[in-house]
Scaffold this motif. Structure first.
Motif, mmCIF file in Angstrom:
data_model
loop_
_atom_site.group_PDB
_atom_site.id
_atom_site.type_symbol
_atom_site.label_atom_id
_atom_site.label_comp_id
_atom_site.label_asym_id
_atom_site.label_seq_id
_atom_site.Cartn_x
_atom_site.Cartn_y
_atom_site.Cartn_z
ATOM 1 N N LYS A 288 0.970 -1.253 0.624
ATOM 2 C CA LYS A 288 0.184 -0.216 0.002
ATOM 3 C C LYS A 288 0.768 1.357 -0.087
ATOM 4 O O LYS A 288 0.178 2.442 -0.188
ATOM 5 N N GLN A 289 2.487 1.314 -0.072
ATOM 6 C CA GLN A 289 3.231 1.965 0.277
ATOM 7 C C GLN A 289 3.348 2.616 -0.902
ATOM 8 O O GLN A 289 3.339 1.968 -2.166
ATOM 9 N N TYR A 290 4.086 4.133 -1.229
ATOM 10 C CA TYR A 290 4.898 4.550 -1.735
ATOM 11 C C TYR A 290 6.215 3.833 -2.348
ATOM 12 O O TYR A 290 6.998 3.994 -1.629
ATOM 13 N N PRO A 291 6.946 4.693 -4.013
ATOM 14 C CA PRO A 291 8.239 4.158 -3.795
ATOM 15 C C PRO A 291 9.303 4.637 -3.475
ATOM 16 O O PRO A 291 10.401 4.564 -2.793
ATOM 17 N N HIS A 292 8.891 5.655 -2.372
ATOM 18 C CA HIS A 292 9.648 6.815 -2.126
ATOM 19 C C HIS A 292 10.412 6.094 -0.262
ATOM 20 O O HIS A 292 10.390 6.590 0.805
ATOM 21 N N GLN A 293 8.590 5.474 -0.048
ATOM 22 C CA GLN A 293 9.516 4.635 1.280
ATOM 23 C C GLN A 293 10.335 3.497 1.312
ATOM 24 O O GLN A 293 9.882 3.226 2.290
ATOM 25 N N PHE A 294 10.551 3.506 0.107
ATOM 26 C CA PHE A 294 11.362 2.127 0.128
ATOM 27 C C PHE A 294 12.472 2.490 -0.059
ATOM 28 O O PHE A 294 12.960 3.575 -1.440
ATOM 29 N N SER A 295 13.680 1.582 1.016
ATOM 30 C CA SER A 295 14.713 1.621 0.563
ATOM 31 C C SER A 295 15.268 1.465 -1.029
ATOM 32 O O SER A 295 14.280 0.915 -2.121
ATOM 33 N N GLY A 296 16.634 1.490 -1.405
ATOM 34 C CA GLY A 296 16.654 1.439 -2.944
ATOM 35 C C GLY A 296 17.146 -0.162 -3.035
ATOM 36 O O GLY A 296 16.337 0.097 -4.081
ATOM 37 N N GLY A 297 17.652 -1.337 -2.509
ATOM 38 C CA GLY A 297 17.348 -2.755 -2.689
ATOM 39 C C GLY A 297 16.108 -3.043 -2.449
ATOM 40 O O GLY A 297 15.309 -3.604 -3.009
ATOM 41 N N MET A 298 14.952 -1.924 -1.678
ATOM 42 C CA MET A 298 13.620 -2.705 -1.836
ATOM 43 C C MET A 298 12.541 -2.305 -2.620
ATOM 44 O O MET A 298 12.441 -2.903 -4.013
ATOM 45 N N ARG A 299 13.377 -0.952 -3.687
ATOM 46 C CA ARG A 299 13.227 -0.420 -4.825
ATOM 47 C C ARG A 299 13.426 -1.409 -6.045
ATOM 48 O O ARG A 299 12.827 -2.171 -7.234
ATOM 49 N N GLN A 300 14.586 -1.872 -5.817
ATOM 50 C CA GLN A 300 15.090 -2.661 -6.934
ATOM 51 C C GLN A 300 13.796 -4.256 -6.493
ATOM 52 O O GLN A 300 13.979 -4.518 -8.518
ATOM 53 N N ARG A 301 13.704 -4.191 -5.687
ATOM 54 C CA ARG A 301 12.424 -6.412 -5.884
ATOM 55 C C ARG A 301 11.689 -5.558 -6.059
ATOM 56 O O ARG A 301 10.682 -6.815 -6.461
ATOM 57 N N VAL A 302 11.483 -4.353 -6.136
ATOM 58 C CA VAL A 302 9.822 -4.418 -6.746
ATOM 59 C C VAL A 302 9.486 -4.267 -7.575
ATOM 60 O O VAL A 302 9.463 -4.561 -8.655
ATOM 61 N N MET A 303 10.576 -3.793 -8.688
ATOM 62 C CA MET A 303 10.983 -3.759 -10.109
ATOM 63 C C MET A 303 11.192 -4.990 -10.963
ATOM 64 O O MET A 303 9.975 -5.765 -11.758
ATOM 65 N N ILE A 304 11.965 -6.051 -10.179
ATOM 66 C CA ILE A 304 12.153 -7.612 -9.801
ATOM 67 C C ILE A 304 10.366 -8.269 -10.726
ATOM 68 O O ILE A 304 10.608 -8.835 -11.201
ATOM 69 N N ALA A 305 10.145 -7.614 -9.107
ATOM 70 C CA ALA A 305 8.633 -8.008 -8.836
ATOM 71 C C ALA A 305 7.692 -8.154 -10.519
ATOM 72 O O ALA A 305 6.640 -8.779 -10.677
ATOM 73 N N MET A 306 7.937 -6.444 -10.998
ATOM 74 C CA MET A 306 6.948 -6.023 -11.809
ATOM 75 C C MET A 306 7.613 -7.071 -12.889
ATOM 76 O O MET A 306 7.210 -7.134 -13.717
ATOM 77 N N ALA A 307 8.427 -6.908 -12.993
ATOM 78 C CA ALA A 307 9.240 -7.644 -14.284
ATOM 79 C C ALA A 307 8.985 -8.839 -14.301
ATOM 80 O O ALA A 307 8.575 -10.204 -15.508
ATOM 81 N N LEU A 308 8.940 -10.142 -13.173
ATOM 82 C CA LEU A 308 8.392 -11.144 -13.359
ATOM 83 C C LEU A 308 6.538 -11.752 -12.866
ATOM 84 O O LEU A 308 5.884 -13.095 -13.150
#
Length: 326
Positions: free
Chosen positions: A150-170
Motif C-alpha cells: 500500500k506504500q509509495y516508492p519513496h517509502q522503500f529503500s533502494g534495494g527494496m525498490r529494485q525488488r519491486v522492479m523485479i516483481a513487476m518484471a516477473l
C-alpha cells in the motif's frame, strides 16, 4: 536448449545536430531458453541501447533502429505492429531498468503499479490483481508485503525498490528478463542479495536472463555466456569460463586487469585501460579499439582490416583484427 532470442546485425542510430551516433552498429548474438547472458563494457559502448532496442523502446526522434532482425521465439519483433508489441512487452519479455526510483511512478502505490500490469496482460480483476501483487512482493523477499504493497516508492529503500522492479518484471511470467545494471547505486551486500534473488527466480521459473553490467565479478558468478561490447559492437563473445580463462581481445584482457584482486599484494597497482572510448559519430576505421590497444599490429594501426568476428575455438568468437594484438 532451444534458441529463444536471436539478434542479427542490429543497428540503432541517433540522429543529432552533431551527426549520426552509431550507438549499436551491427551486433549479432543468441540467447537460449533458461540461460543467463551477460553484456559487459564501459559506459557509452551501446549496452543499454541494445537492450532497449529489443523492447522497441528507443525514443524516435532522435533514435531509430535502421537495420537488423530481432527474432523472439521465431518472430521478428521489429515487424509486429504496436498493439502486438505491447503484448510482448511485459507479457513475454520484460525489463528491470537501471534506476528504480526514476522507473517507478512516485504518485502511485506499489500495489497499483503491480496490479495495472496484471490487469492488462493477464486480464485479472482488480481484487485478484491486488492479491497477486502481495504474492509477488512476498516472492521477491519484501517483509510484511500486505502493508508494504500500500506504500509509495519513496517509502522503500533502494534495494527494496529494485525488488519491486523485479516483481513487476516477473508478474506476467515472461520468457526473457533484461536487467540493465540492476545493482547500480546499491551497497555490496544488497547487490549480492538482488543478484542471488534474480538467479534463483530465473532458475525456478526457467526464464532466460540478460544482465547488463560493468561488474566482472557478477559475470563470473552468474553468467553462462558473455558478450563484450565496445564502440557499439560486440568484439568478443563466448562462455563465461572461456572468456575468463582465455580472453583473446586486448580490451577483454584490459577489463580483467582493471579488477582489484585480493590474491595480489596490496602494493600492486591496477592496470587501467589508457585513453577514452571512441567518438561514435566518427568512429575509427577498422578496429574500433585500435587507438587504445597496447600493442596493435601494423594492419590494425592502418585500419585496413574489417571488423568481423571469427571463431577461435568452439563457441568463442573474437574480432579478427585483434586476435594477434597484445
Amino acid at each position: 536448449m532451444a534458441t529463444l532470442l536471436e539478434v542479427k546485425d542490429l543497428r540503432t542510430y541517433f540522429y543529432t545536430y552533431e551527426g549520426v551516433v552509431k550507438a549499436v552498429d551491427g551486433i549479432s548474438y543468441e540467447v537460449e531458453e533458461g540461460e543467463t547472458l551477460a553484456i559487459v563494457g564501459e559506459s557509452g559502448c551501446g549496452k543499454s541501447v541494445g537492450a532497449l532496442s529489443l523492447m522497441r523502446l528507443i525514443p524516435d526522434p532522435p533514435g531509430k533502429i535502421i537495420d537488423g532482425e530481432i527474432l523472439f521465439d521465431g518472430e521478428d519483433v521489429l515487424k509486429v505492429d504496436l498493439d502486438d508489441m505491447r503484448e510482448i512487452r511485459g507479457g513475454k519479455m520484460s525489463m528491470v531498468f537501471q534506476e528504480p526510483m526514476t522507473s517507478l511512478n512516485p504518485v502511485l502505490t506499489v500495489e497499483r503499479q503491480l496490479s495495472e500490469t496484471l490487469q492488462l496482460h493477464k486480464e485479472m480483476s482488480r481484487s485478484e490483481a491486488a492479491k497477486e501483487a502481495v504474492n509477488l512482493l512476498e516472492r521477491v523477499g519484501i517483509p510484511d508485503p500486505e502493508s508494504r504493497v500500500k506504500q509509495y516508492p519513496h517509502q522503500f529503500s533502494g534495494g527494496m525498490r529494485q525488488r519491486v522492479m523485479i516483481a513487476m518484471a516477473l508478474s506476467c511470467n515472461p520468457r526473457l528478463i533484461i536487467a540493465d545494471e540492476p545493482t547500480t547505486a546499491l551497497d555490496v551486500t544488497i547487490q549480492a542479495q538482488i543478484l542471488e534473488l534474480m538467479k534463483s527466480l530465473t532458475t525456478e521459473f526457467g526464464v532466460a536472463l540478460i544482465i547488463i553490467t560493468h561488474n566482472l565479478g557478477v559475470v563470473a558468478r552468474y553468467a553462462d555466456r558473455v558478450n563484450i561490447m565496445y564502440g557499439g559492437k560486440i568484439i568478443e563473445r563466448g562462455t563465461a569460463q572461456e572468456i575468463y580463462a582465455d580472453p583473446k581481445h586486448p580490451y577483454t584482457r584490459g577489463l580483467l586487469k582493471s579488477v582489484p584482486r585480493l590474491d595480489l599484494p596490496r602494493t600492486d597497482k591496477l592496470d587501467p585501460i589508457e585513453g577514452q572510448p571512441p567518438d561514435l559519430v566518427d568512429p575509427p576505421a577498422g578496429c574500433v579499439f585500435r587507438e587504445r590497444c597496447p600493442d596493435p599490429t601494423e594492419e590494425c594501426k592502418q585500419g585496413s582490416i574489417e571488423m568481423k568476428l571469427i571463431e577461435v575455438s568452439p563457441g568463442h568468437w573474437v574480432d579478427q583484427c585483434c586476435v594477434n594484438c597484445g
